[in-house]
Design a protein around this motif. Sequence first.
Motif, PDB file in Angstrom:
ATOM      1  N   VAL A  44      90.121  50.378  70.399  1.00  0.00           N
ATOM      2  CA  VAL A  44      90.745  51.459  69.642  1.00  0.00           C
ATOM      3  C   VAL A  44      89.658  52.299  68.995  1.00  0.00           C
ATOM      4  N   LEU A  45      89.796  53.612  69.159  1.00  0.00           N
ATOM      5  CA  LEU A  45      88.900  54.553  68.504  1.00  0.00           C
ATOM      6  C   LEU A  45      89.666  55.089  67.305  1.00  0.00           C
ATOM      7  N   ALA A  46      89.263  54.620  66.130  1.00  0.00           N
ATOM      8  CA  ALA A  46      90.015  54.967  64.924  1.00  0.00           C
ATOM      9  C   ALA A  46      89.194  55.910  64.049  1.00  0.00           C
ATOM     10  N   GLY A  47      89.867  56.455  63.066  1.00  0.00           N
ATOM     11  CA  GLY A  47      89.164  57.350  62.143  1.00  0.00           C
ATOM     12  C   GLY A  47      90.108  58.425  61.648  1.00  0.00           C
ATOM     13  N   ILE A 214      83.707  58.777  61.816  1.00  0.00           N
ATOM     14  CA  ILE A 214      83.906  59.564  60.587  1.00  0.00           C
ATOM     15  C   ILE A 214      83.051  60.820  60.714  1.00  0.00           C
ATOM     16  N   ASP A 215      83.656  61.969  60.555  1.00  0.00           N
ATOM     17  CA  ASP A 215      82.927  63.245  60.618  1.00  0.00           C
ATOM     18  C   ASP A 215      82.028  63.362  61.850  1.00  0.00           C
ATOM     19  N   GLY A 216      82.537  62.928  62.985  1.00  0.00           N
ATOM     20  CA  GLY A 216      81.805  63.125  64.229  1.00  0.00           C
ATOM     21  C   GLY A 216      80.639  62.194  64.459  1.00  0.00           C
ATOM     22  N   ARG A 217      80.606  61.082  63.713  1.00  0.00           N
ATOM     23  CA  ARG A 217      79.528  60.107  63.942  1.00  0.00           C
ATOM     24  C   ARG A 217      80.105  58.698  63.847  1.00  0.00           C
ATOM     25  N   GLU A 222      79.549  48.968  57.074  1.00  0.00           N
ATOM     26  CA  GLU A 222      80.235  48.966  55.766  1.00  0.00           C
ATOM     27  C   GLU A 222      81.400  49.971  55.772  1.00  0.00           C
ATOM     28  N   GLU A 223      81.137  51.154  56.331  1.00  0.00           N
ATOM     29  CA  GLU A 223      82.200  52.182  56.370  1.00  0.00           C
ATOM     30  C   GLU A 223      83.372  51.728  57.244  1.00  0.00           C
ATOM     31  N   THR A 224      83.028  51.063  58.370  1.00  0.00           N
ATOM     32  CA  THR A 224      84.077  50.576  59.269  1.00  0.00           C
ATOM     33  C   THR A 224      84.954  49.561  58.538  1.00  0.00           C
ATOM     34  N   ALA A 225      84.310  48.622  57.884  1.00  0.00           N
ATOM     35  CA  ALA A 225      85.064  47.591  57.161  1.00  0.00           C
ATOM     36  C   ALA A 225      85.906  48.223  56.062  1.00  0.00           C
ATOM     37  N   ALA A 226      85.312  49.167  55.330  1.00  0.00           N
ATOM     38  CA  ALA A 226      86.045  49.812  54.231  1.00  0.00           C
ATOM     39  C   ALA A 226      87.249  50.574  54.778  1.00  0.00           C
ATOM     40  N   TYR A 227      87.054  51.278  55.924  1.00  0.00           N
ATOM     41  CA  TYR A 227      88.146  52.068  56.506  1.00  0.00           C
ATOM     42  C   TYR A 227      89.295  51.160  56.930  1.00  0.00           C
ATOM     43  N   LEU A 228      88.945  50.057  57.624  1.00  0.00           N
ATOM     44  CA  LEU A 228      90.002  49.180  58.115  1.00  0.00           C
ATOM     45  C   LEU A 228      90.668  48.412  56.970  1.00  0.00           C
ATOM     46  N   SER A 233      95.263  47.518  52.744  1.00  0.00           N
ATOM     47  CA  SER A 233      95.816  47.674  51.396  1.00  0.00           C
ATOM     48  C   SER A 233      96.952  48.691  51.396  1.00  0.00           C
ATOM     49  N   GLU A 234      96.821  49.762  52.242  1.00  0.00           N
ATOM     50  CA  GLU A 234      97.903  50.758  52.316  1.00  0.00           C
ATOM     51  C   GLU A 234      99.177  50.142  52.869  1.00  0.00           C
ATOM     52  N   ASP A 235      98.992  49.278  53.923  1.00  0.00           N
ATOM     53  CA  ASP A 235     100.163  48.658  54.531  1.00  0.00           C
ATOM     54  C   ASP A 235     100.868  47.702  53.576  1.00  0.00           C
ATOM     55  N   GLU A 236     100.016  47.059  52.739  1.00  0.00           N
ATOM     56  CA  GLU A 236     100.606  46.069  51.839  1.00  0.00           C
ATOM     57  C   GLU A 236     101.310  46.712  50.660  1.00  0.00           C
ATOM     58  N   SER A 237     100.881  47.954  50.338  1.00  0.00           N
ATOM     59  CA  SER A 237     101.450  48.608  49.165  1.00  0.00           C
ATOM     60  C   SER A 237     102.845  49.140  49.440  1.00  0.00           C
TER      61      SER A 237
END
Lengths: 237, 260
Positions: A44-47, A214-217, A222-228, A233-237
């Motif tokens: 999956v290409l996410a972002g 993120i922004d074409g790169r 760390e950013e990947t982990a934070a994004y996922l 947290s959004e799903d749980e809320s």
Amino acid sequence: MSPTRIPAESAELLSFQGVRFAVDGEREILHGVSLSVAPAAVTVLAGPSGAGKSTLLRLGNRLDIPSAGSVRFRGEDSSVIDPRELRRRVGMVFQTPVPFAGSVRANLKVGAPQGGDEELGRSLERVGLEGSLLDRVADDLSGGEAQRMCIARTLLTHPEVILMDEPTSALDHENRLGIERLAKELAHEGIGILWVSHDLAQVRRIADHAVVLIDGRNASIEETAAYLDQGISEDES
Amino acid sequence: MSATQIGWAGLLGSFVLVVVAVALSFSQRLQLSRSMLWASARAAVQLLLVGFALRLVLDSNASVWWAWLWVVIMIGFAGFTIRSRAKEIPGIFLLGTLSMLTVVVVSLSVIFGFHVFPIEGRTIVPIAGMMIGNSMTACVLVGRRIVGELSEKRDEVEARLALGQSWQDASRPYVRSALRTALVPQIESTKAVGLVFLPGAMTGLVLAGVDAVNAVTVQLAIMYLILGSVATSVTVIGLGLTRRVFTPDHRMRSIARATS
């Protein structure tokens, strides 16, 4: 399996190496992206929206060409492969279903010009549609049916990779889950799937591997982990 | 005075109809009076200049090369006119000029090859003019239709390319539709001729005192030529333009939507 970031040097079915892309040679959208598509798996290409995910997918099918870097199919630079041959081996399914005017049969024959009714019918059954749909006018299909037909049309070219650009974004929940299951089945049959999504719940449902842009790169670890994690947290809320 | 010579007094007499049109515009407050007068005066000056120039070109003692030079100038002007009417289409000047050149070569080869008319200045110039005039409008129409159709159906064209079709195959259904749209009006007007209107060449010949059936055969030959010319020019510009929309490696370029 939890999504993991694939290192660029892993399996070489389809790989993007330091890919840059600028619209009309001016505004750069991708700033050196690298990733690989593994065989028999859903990557999956996410972002977030506007990160350049769809643009990257178009480079994989060679609807656009990178301004720098390379796209490799089975280790070979895609720029030296006949684009028509490359596109049959690296299929693409678009965000909105794109049925052509005419019958379902006429649509499928674009993928398999020599295909007989039996082969075309089988391709419909493979994506969960009835073979008897061949005579239906393609424009009369529902959104879910049309997207499945588009996948069947792509499968008729016998692709080794399928690039799926948010293929469920125009569908209802039930059809969304159906297409996700289909993608998993196709991966199980050995096809490498590169699936673009910004729906984090969906990423967790289908991803064998995930790459975050993120922004074409490429996002850092760390950013990947934070994004996922943010998705969880959004799903749980 | 013969039926073909109306003279300056006759021309002035026909101007009464322009006065009527201006009066109507004035009474209905259409604010077109000045435009009508300007258009009429401009047409008079342009056509009289052309008339005097043609008199030199078509003179029986003049070299036929002057007529060919006239045709070359017409082709160039047609190219400029096509460009000015469809500025948004990339490379339209060259394609339009090439298309007009093809039309002239094909139609005059048929006309003179089959000895339909003798090769003289008085046949070369008007026939080439009619072919170019009719084809020019069709070229602008088909150019705009192709750009409009391909940009509107970009998703479909790219979905076809993504399935491994060549640009020729991927664009064919949409180009075909644009070509049909450009050709249908010509076919319809060919069908309606004689029933709805009497075409210009035939009317001119009848006014000049030529037998009606002879006038009809000349008109028919011209109509067939026009149909062939429009089909040729539309095909040349259609295929040439489509080629410009795609790269040699079967990618679709970004194109601006034609404005109507």
